[in-house]
Design a protein around this motif. Structure first.
Motif, PDB file in Angstrom:
ATOM      1  N   SER A 138       8.144  -1.383  27.942  1.00  0.00           N
ATOM      2  CA  SER A 138       7.346  -0.863  26.834  1.00  0.00           C
ATOM      3  C   SER A 138       5.944  -1.445  26.908  1.00  0.00           C
ATOM      4  O   SER A 138       5.765  -2.663  26.950  1.00  0.00           O
ATOM      5  CB  SER A 138       7.993  -1.212  25.488  1.00  0.00           C
ATOM      6  N   THR A 147       3.443  -0.208  24.710  1.00  0.00           N
ATOM      7  CA  THR A 147       2.769   0.427  23.566  1.00  0.00           C
ATOM      8  C   THR A 147       1.645  -0.427  23.007  1.00  0.00           C
ATOM      9  O   THR A 147       0.841   0.066  22.213  1.00  0.00           O
ATOM     10  CB  THR A 147       3.786   0.719  22.456  1.00  0.00           C
ATOM     11  N   TRP A 163      -2.682   2.843  24.798  1.00  0.00           N
ATOM     12  CA  TRP A 163      -2.331   3.361  23.473  1.00  0.00           C
ATOM     13  C   TRP A 163      -3.301   2.901  22.394  1.00  0.00           C
ATOM     14  O   TRP A 163      -3.015   3.033  21.203  1.00  0.00           O
ATOM     15  CB  TRP A 163      -0.915   2.913  23.101  1.00  0.00           C
ATOM     16  N   THR A 222       1.149   5.661  15.826  1.00  0.00           N
ATOM     17  CA  THR A 222       2.484   5.211  16.191  1.00  0.00           C
ATOM     18  C   THR A 222       3.399   6.385  16.522  1.00  0.00           C
ATOM     19  O   THR A 222       4.196   6.313  17.471  1.00  0.00           O
ATOM     20  CB  THR A 222       3.089   4.384  15.043  1.00  0.00           C
ATOM     21  N   THR A 228       5.049   6.534  20.298  1.00  0.00           N
ATOM     22  CA  THR A 228       6.495   6.448  20.548  1.00  0.00           C
ATOM     23  C   THR A 228       7.031   7.730  21.167  1.00  0.00           C
ATOM     24  O   THR A 228       7.922   7.682  22.035  1.00  0.00           O
ATOM     25  CB  THR A 228       7.231   6.160  19.238  1.00  0.00           C
ATOM     26  N   GLU A 280       5.254  -0.352  11.587  1.00  0.00           N
ATOM     27  CA  GLU A 280       4.833   0.330  12.811  1.00  0.00           C
ATOM     28  C   GLU A 280       5.235  -0.455  14.049  1.00  0.00           C
ATOM     29  O   GLU A 280       5.655   0.125  15.057  1.00  0.00           O
ATOM     30  CB  GLU A 280       3.320   0.543  12.787  1.00  0.00           C
ATOM     31  N   LYS A 304       7.781   0.876  17.127  1.00  0.00           N
ATOM     32  CA  LYS A 304       7.415   0.835  18.541  1.00  0.00           C
ATOM     33  C   LYS A 304       8.410   0.024  19.348  1.00  0.00           C
ATOM     34  O   LYS A 304       8.809   0.418  20.454  1.00  0.00           O
ATOM     35  CB  LYS A 304       6.010   0.239  18.703  1.00  0.00           C
TER      36      LYS A 304
END
Length: 719
Positions: free
Chosen positions: A523, A525, A530, A535, A539, A620, A624
């Motif tokens: 991951s 994120t 990003w 969010t 995702t 959030e 994620k």
């Protein structure tokens, strides 16, 4: 044509569609009207004695119960190009199947399956032609007390205007005879010739001891002479055109036959009379060896036909002997000149062969498990050998370049294949010296090879990363995956063979499992990619990327041959199921993400409880982290099940909540099952088939059995 087929297969996978397997396999099938092709799929590894190959016709076949399945070599591993039904209650070895024609595409008329002849253990025969089977009784003149071991087609029937074929049959006693098959209208006739001689006149053991007794020589000195005069017990043959030597005018064809001790050449007349033995020579006459020297395999190679000089034939001899440098028992490959077929090849004077592998186990030993001790194939100026190693069906492969002069050979690096090898085929492709098609009990594997002496001075091919000998399996696997992802599949396959040769199957299997988990739970994120992205969008696209990367990962493991090289390594089935499970989890998480958009507050609260984080955390950040790690996506189901209980008792919202959660859970399961079905379509050999007792159905409208068994994550207590 192979490139077009490969591109078509890739487009079919990308479109999520599978070729119509029923239509492909039904054409040219004998006795299989209405029978499902998927029911014929092999269950478990292939047995060595049930598989045969013919590289000249580009075919390999499988004898499975009462069916004979033909496949193209190379080509798709499923469905078969032809399915033929065998007679009931017969015993058939794959080596006793002689294909007569290959698989032919006829344009608008559709493909035509191969024609073949099968000789059963009781000497009965079956002829398969244009989808029809003709059963023949035991032929007249068939030798008594002999059972067939191998069959090869040799020539067309010599009678004027006759439609038929001549076969060469080898028996368990090492004897050879010819079998004449002829078609008269709708009927077929079979006639067997006499057994071929095993030694020339005046040869044999009895005549040997007569000569020793008359000469007064010491019997202890007769061991070498015994080897020279030993009769031939043929293990294998190769059919050649009729020789032009003196005394062979009018011959129909020639046969080069060999055993562990010697090789011989026969010339067959244009009748059912036995073939004439032109010459016979022991292996010790041709190469420098002792009484323990064994001949493993023989292959004929000619000179370069593009040259203006006459083409001179030579023989490649794969045999056991001592390594010239270490003096240890090894497998050696030598090239001997054969200027005239009327006389034996010239001896390899003053030289020894090049080492291509360790010394294999003697034949008929338990550790061979029915596999051949050694295999040899050649194409152009390259040859490939495969020698059995140890007790675990491992083989050592070696690429050899046939340099000039004819006796010069250059052997490459030995590579260990962690699987039994049933057949080899060498063909050129791209910039590699040769693409070796390796037929294993687990399917067909492609191995690009670089001929020794052709690589660049830098030691690596153009664009290929330099890999040191102490590189870890994880590093090898990462570079191989990157090469495949950038379209350099041949370099990835070449690096794959080097990685398995250096680290072995078990270490590479562990690296595959680690890489699968990384692709599933990786991951980023929080990275710059990003930055400024909401969010919801982050995702959603993160799961899309995971689904794409995992599908590419499955294609990489399949097309590069990683699973094939694993062979029968422990836990390989678990690793394959885990790779499919990772794709299923991402598909299920994507479906949950769709429901998340319908009730964001409900899902945010459920994700908070699923992560078991107390207090008021960053909502959030939790979302994620949850969607970034689909390996625990089922935890959200239990949290969603608590949502209706949190509403006031008896309110209308409770019933709506129950229905909403039920739809979400059902969609979760449906997405995982649908993804598994798609995996079985795109990768039919990835998951193991169910056991025979689990696929039996007694009602005509019963639910069809699954084509493959995945992991048990959908049946865990949490779900």
């Amino acid at each position: 044509a192979f490139d077009l087929l490969r591109n078509w297969q890739r487009r079919a996978r990308q479109a999520g569609q599978a070729p119509d397997t029923t239509e492909v396999a039904s054409r040219g099938s004998a006795g299989h009207e209405g029978k499902s092709v998927d029911a014929l799929r092999p269950r478990g590894p292939l047995r060595a004695g049930a598989v045969g190959t013919d590289a000249r016709l580009g075919l390999w076949w499988l004898v499975q119960e009462s069916d004979l399945l033909f496949f193209t070599l190379p080509g798709p591993q499923w469905p078969p190009c032809s399915v033929l039904a065998l007679p009931e209650e017969v015993s058939l070895s794959a080596r006793c199947v002689a294909p007569l024609t290959g698989y032919v595409q006829q344009g608008a008329h559709g493909p035509r399956g191969p024609s073949a002849v099968a000789v059963f253990a009781d000497m009965r025969a079956a002829i398969f032609s244009q989808g029809q089977r003709a059963d023949l009784p035991r032929p007249a003149g068939a030798p008594l007390g002999q059972a067939p071991v191998f069959v090869q087609s040799a020539a067309a029937h010599p009678a004027p205007g006759a439609v038929g074929v001549v076969l060469v049959v080898g028996t368990q006693g090492g004897r050879l005879f010819s079998l004449f098959l002829r078609q008269n209208g709708k009927e077929f006739q079979a006639e067997a010739g006499a057994l071929w001689p095993t030694a020339r006149d005046g040869g044999g053991i009895c005549s040997l001891f007569k000569r020793v007794r008359r000469s007064g020589a010491d019997v202890s000195d007769a061991s070498s002479a015994l080897i020279e005069d030993m009769p031939l017990q043929a293990n294998s043959i190769e059919v050649l055109p009729a020789p032009h030597a003196a005394g062979t005018s009018g011959a129909l064809f020639a046969v080069l036959a060999w055993s562990e001790e010697r090789l011989a050449l026969y010339a067959h007349p244009r009748s059912t009379a036995p073939a004439d033995l032109l010459w016979s020579a022991s292996i010790t006459q041709l190469v420098a060896g002792g009484p323990s020297t064994r001949l493993l395999s023989v292959c004929i190679c000619a000179g370069d036909e593009a040259d203006a000089k006459p083409v001179e034939e030579s023989l490649l001899l794969l045999y056991t002997g001592e390594d010239p440098q270490t003096s240890t028992p090894s497998s050696l490959l030598a090239r001997v000149s054969w200027p005239s077929r009327g006389s034996p090849p010239q001896a390899l004077s003053g030289r020894r062969g090049v080492t291509v592998g360790p010394c294999p186990s003697p034949p008929h030993q338990p550790q061979l498990n029915g596999f051949s001790a050694a295999l040899l194939t050649t194409f152009g100026d390259g040859a490939v050998t495969a020698v059995h190693v140890g007790k675990n069906d491992r083989y050592a492969m070696c690429m050899v370049r046939l340099a000039e002069p004819p006796a010069a050979l250059r052997a490459g690096e030995q590579q260990v294949v962690e699987s039994g090898i049933i057949g080899l085929s060498l063909m050129p492709e791209g910039g590699a010296a040769g693409l070796v098609q390796v037929l294993t009990p687990h399917g067909l594997m492609s191995c690009p090879q670089d001929a020794p002496g052709r690589s660049s001075k830098g030691g690596a091919q153009d664009g290929e990363p330099q890999m040191k000998s102490h590189s870890s399996p994880d590093a090898f696997l990462q570079v191989m995956h990157e090469l495949f992802a950038t379209g350099r599949q041949e370099q990835s396959m070449s690096l794959c063979s080097r990685a398995f040769s250096q680290h072995g199957a078990q270490a590479m299997l562990a690296a595959v499992e680690i890489r699968t988990k990384q692709l599933l739970d990786a991951s980023d994120t929080e990275g710059p990619r990003w930055s400024g992205v909401s969010t919801d969008a982050a995702t959603r696209h993160l799961l899309f990327d995971k689904a794409r990367d995992l599908e590419q990962w499955l294609c990489f493991l399949d097309q590069v041959g990683v699973w094939m090289r694993m062979g029968g390594a422990p836990n390989i089935v678990v690793a394959q199921q885990n790779a499919a499970e990772a794709c299923e989890r991402v598909a299920a998480a994507l479906r949950l993400r769709e429901f998340h958009d319908k009730a964001p507050d409900v899902f945010a609260s459920s994700i908070h409880h699923a992560l078991q984080e107390g207090g008021s955390g960053d909502a959030e950040g939790e979302i994620k982290r949850f969607y970034g790690r689909p390996s625990a996506c089922e935890r959200l189901l239990s949290s969603l099940a608590e949502y209706p209980r949190s509403l006031p008792l008896g309110s209308g919202q409770s019933s709506d909540a129950v229905l909403f959660v039920a739809r979400a859970a059902s969609a979760f399961l449906d997405a995982a099952v649908e993804r598994r079905k798609q995996i079985l379509i795109n990768h039919p050999t990835l998951l193991p088939p169910p056991a025979p007792e689990h696929i039996r159905r007694y009602l005509p409208d019963a639910v069809p059995p699954p084509a493959g068994l995945g992991s048990g994550w959908l049946a865990t207590t949490s779900i």
